[in-house]
Structure formats: structure tokens, C-alpha cells
Scaffold this active site. Structure first.
Site, PDB file in Angstrom:
ATOM      1  CG  ASP A  63      93.106 108.944  82.641  1.00 62.02           C
ATOM      2  OD1 ASP A  63      93.585 109.141  81.512  1.00 62.02           O
ATOM      3  OD2 ASP A  63      93.089 109.810  83.544  1.00 62.02           O
ATOM      4  CG  HIS A  64      97.517 108.713  82.461  1.00 63.64           C
ATOM      5  ND1 HIS A  64      98.506 109.074  81.580  1.00 63.64           N
ATOM      6  CD2 HIS A  64      96.695 109.771  82.579  1.00 63.64           C
ATOM      7  CE1 HIS A  64      98.293 110.316  81.175  1.00 63.64           C
ATOM      8  NE2 HIS A  64      97.199 110.750  81.753  1.00 63.64           N
ATOM      9  CG  ASP A  78     101.180 107.042  80.116  1.00 63.36           C
ATOM     10  OD1 ASP A  78     102.115 107.097  79.306  1.00 63.36           O
ATOM     11  OD2 ASP A  78     100.980 107.908  80.992  1.00 63.36           O
ATOM     12  CD  GLU A 125     100.874 110.277  77.902  1.00 59.40           C
ATOM     13  OE1 GLU A 125      99.784 109.972  78.403  1.00 59.40           O
ATOM     14  OE2 GLU A 125     101.739 110.955  78.485  1.00 59.40           O
ATOM     15  N   GLY A 136      96.393 118.981  86.277  1.00 59.68           N
ATOM     16  CA  GLY A 136      96.230 119.866  87.428  1.00 59.68           C
ATOM     17  C   GLY A 136      96.222 121.329  87.000  1.00 59.68           C
ATOM     18  N   GLY A 163      92.899 118.919  80.677  1.00 51.56           N
ATOM     19  CA  GLY A 163      91.887 119.860  80.164  1.00 51.56           C
ATOM     20  C   GLY A 163      91.471 120.950  81.145  1.00 51.56           C
ATOM     21  CG  ASN A 183      91.708 112.826  78.939  1.00 52.21           C
ATOM     22  OD1 ASN A 183      90.949 112.624  78.002  1.00 52.21           O
ATOM     23  ND2 ASN A 183      92.681 112.005  79.263  1.00 52.21           N
ATOM     24  CG  ASN A 188      90.676 114.009  87.588  1.00 48.28           C
ATOM     25  OD1 ASN A 188      89.626 113.924  88.209  1.00 48.28           O
ATOM     26  ND2 ASN A 188      91.804 113.519  88.055  1.00 48.28           N
ATOM     27  CB  THR A 189      92.189 119.248  88.165  1.00 51.18           C
ATOM     28  OG1 THR A 189      93.243 118.291  88.050  1.00 51.18           O
ATOM     29  CG2 THR A 189      92.482 120.162  89.333  1.00 51.18           C
TER      30      THR A 189
END
Ligand code: 13P
Length: 288
Positions: free
Chosen positions: A85-86, A106, A136, A179, A210, A230, A232-233
Site C-alpha cells: 500500500d502506498h 504511489d 496513483e 483517517g 474508506g 481501502n 485501515n483506520t
């Protein structure tokens, strides 16, 4: 089932108007929870690994070993992609070497010419190895692993230039941020997304950040070509809340001594619930 490239699952998702979730992993418990939920719901899934999380887990080879071991020992039959990721240019090369089945490069912080040159080179490497690659354009706002972006909207023409390089999927900034979203967030720019989809045709589009996007916006984004979302947070928040509750109730003090497996179990269950909720919202249940 062995790790797969994300190409087939995303092509199907774009054609079928649903999205595959990318859930970021940080340790064994998260990985196990995500894989078991994907298997239970018969959903394809993408495991995201940031460079910071990769370092935390002892490096990319450890991550590949852990995930491959789980696929076999948990008898996972649904398609699973292991995705950087990134990634930086060097990070992408290291993950390809270590056995990831998918990478994101990225290059959004480079001038577009440099982003294109580096993406092109990595596309060729991934193509020769049957791996998928995400690029990206237009940085995603917020902070992730110490990288701070401003949440710009990508230029649809630049998106077309990058899509034409042969990438598998394209992340384009449409006002989304990593975030929690601030109170005064303007929302996703569907006008930008629509313009990008018109320029890039069948290219599966990726929505980062997301966590906390209202359900109606998620559904509209999917209807306009988003095929990968995506998260995560939200997993971090549910994991932390469940662990905190367990400790505050004094449950970690019960029995003889301290059992780390019991301490981490409520958080692992909370991640399963979050992943299930997202897979249902994204429409990927039963699509494996
Ligand atoms: P969130 O942390 O906002 O869910 O975003 C995750 C993400 O986009 C990872 O690339």
C-alpha cells in the site's frame, strides 16, 4: 489457494458493479481475522501492507511467509492478493522480490512526468511476473505512516495518461482523505470521478480513505467505476475499542497470569465484524 494478482477479481468487480475491500494488516491477529471473514463470506479480498507495517512485521519476507502459511493452514479457498500500500519505488521492487502478488507505486508526489516514467518501469516488471500494480494520481489527503497529503482532486487527463501505461488499477484523488473525515469535509467529488471514469473506461478505480465515508457515497462511487476500496483506520478503531473495553473491565487480570492470546481475542473479533460490515456494503459477499 495460493496468492493471486488482483487483476481478475477487480475486472470482475468493475463489470459486476461491486468493490473488493483492501484491508490493511499489522500483525498476525488482523491477518487471520480478515482471511477467516473473507472465507466465511466467500468474498475475494486484498491484504494491504504499508511500508511501516511491513517494517513492524519484520520485513516483507516475513509477511509473505505468514500470509502463505495462513492460506494453507486455514484452508483459504477465496482469491487473496497481498498488496503493498502506498509503496515507494524501492519498496515496490522489494515487495516484488519478496513474493507479494500486487504492489501500489504511489508516485503522486512526483511531477507527472516522473510519476509516469517510474510507473511505466514498474508496470513492465509486474507484467513479466504476472503481478498486479496500482498507480496513483492526485494525492489522497490526511496522514498515513507519516506521509501527509492534501486531498486534491486528480486531473482526469493525467489519469488517462497513467491508465494507458497498463496499470491494473488506478487510485485517483477525488477529495478523499485517510483517517477520520473532518466535520467540514466537502464530500467526494463525483464530478471528478465521473470525468475520470469517462477517460479511463474499463480501468478499475480505487477509493482510498474508506473509513467514515457515508454509505450512500460509497454506493455512488461504486456505480461510477470504483472497484477497490481501502479500509485501515476503521479496523484500528474497532480493534482498539474492543481491547480497551476488555482491559478496563479487568478481564486481563482474571485467571492465572496474563494470557496475550485472550487479551487480543476481542480486538480480533472486532476486526472480523468491521470487515464483514464493509464486505456487505461493498457488495463483494459471495463473489469469490
Ligand atoms: P483509511 O485509514 O481512511 O481507512 O484509509 C485506508 C487507505 O486508504 C489505505 O491506503
Amino acid at each position: 489457494m495460493a496468492l493471486v494478482s488482483a487483476k481478475e477479481m477487480l475486472t470482475k468487480a468493475k463489470a459486476g458493479k461491486y468493490a473488493v475491500g483492501q484491508f490493511n494488516i499489522n500483525n498476525l491477529e488482523w491477518t487471520k481475522s480478515i482471511l477467516l471473514t473473507a472465507e466465511e463470506l466467500k468474498s475475494p479480498v486484498i491484504l494491504g501492507v504499508s511500508e511501516g507495517a511491513g517494517k513492524y512485521m519484520c520485513g516483507y519476507k516475513t509477511v509473505v511467509g505468514m500470509v502463505n502459511g495462513m492460506l494453507e493452514e486455514l484452508n483459504i479457498t477465496v482469491p487473496v492478493a497481498l498488496h503493498l500500500d502506498h509503496g515507494s519505488y524501492e519498496g515496490a521492487k522489494a515487495c516484488i522480490e519478496a513474493g507479494f502478488s500486487s504492489v501500489m507505486f504511489d508516485g503522486s508526489h512526483y511531477p507527472i512526468e516522473e510519476n509516469i516514467a517510474k510507473t511505466k518501469e514498474l508496470v513492465a516488471v509486474c507484467e513479466s511476473k504476472g503481478l498486479s500494480i496500482e498507480a496513483e494520481v492526485g494525492s489522497i489527503g490526511g496522514e498515513e505512516d507519516g506521509v501527509v497529503g492534501q486531498g486534491e482532486c486528480a486531473d482526469p487527463e493525467e489519469c488517462k495518461q497513467v491508465a494507458d501505461l497498463g496499470v491494473t488499477m488506478l487510485a485517483a484523488g477525488i477529495g478523499n482523505i485517510h483517517g477520520k473525515y473532518p466535520e467540514n469535509w466537502a464530500g467526494l467529488s463525483f464530478e471528478t470521478l465521473d470525468a475520470i471514469q469517462q477517460k479511463t473506461g474499463d480501468m478499475p478505480l480505487v477509493l482510498h480513505g474508506g473509513t467514515g465515508i457515508p454509505e450512500d457515497m460509497i454506493k455512488k462511487a461504486i456505480s461510477l467505476g470504483v472497484a477497490k476500496i481501502n479500509v485501515n483506520t476503521e479496523c484500528q478503531l474497532s480493534f482498539a475499542a474492543a481491547t480497551r473495553e476488555y482491559i478496563e473491565a479487568g478481564k486481563d487480570q482474571q485467571g492465572k497470569g496474563f494470557d496475550p492470546r485472550k487479551l487480543l481475542a476481542p480486538g480480533a473479533d472486532a476486526i472480523k465484524a468491521t470487515v464483514k460490515e464493509k464486505m456487505e456494503l461493498f457488495g463483494s459477499v459471495g463473489k469469490a
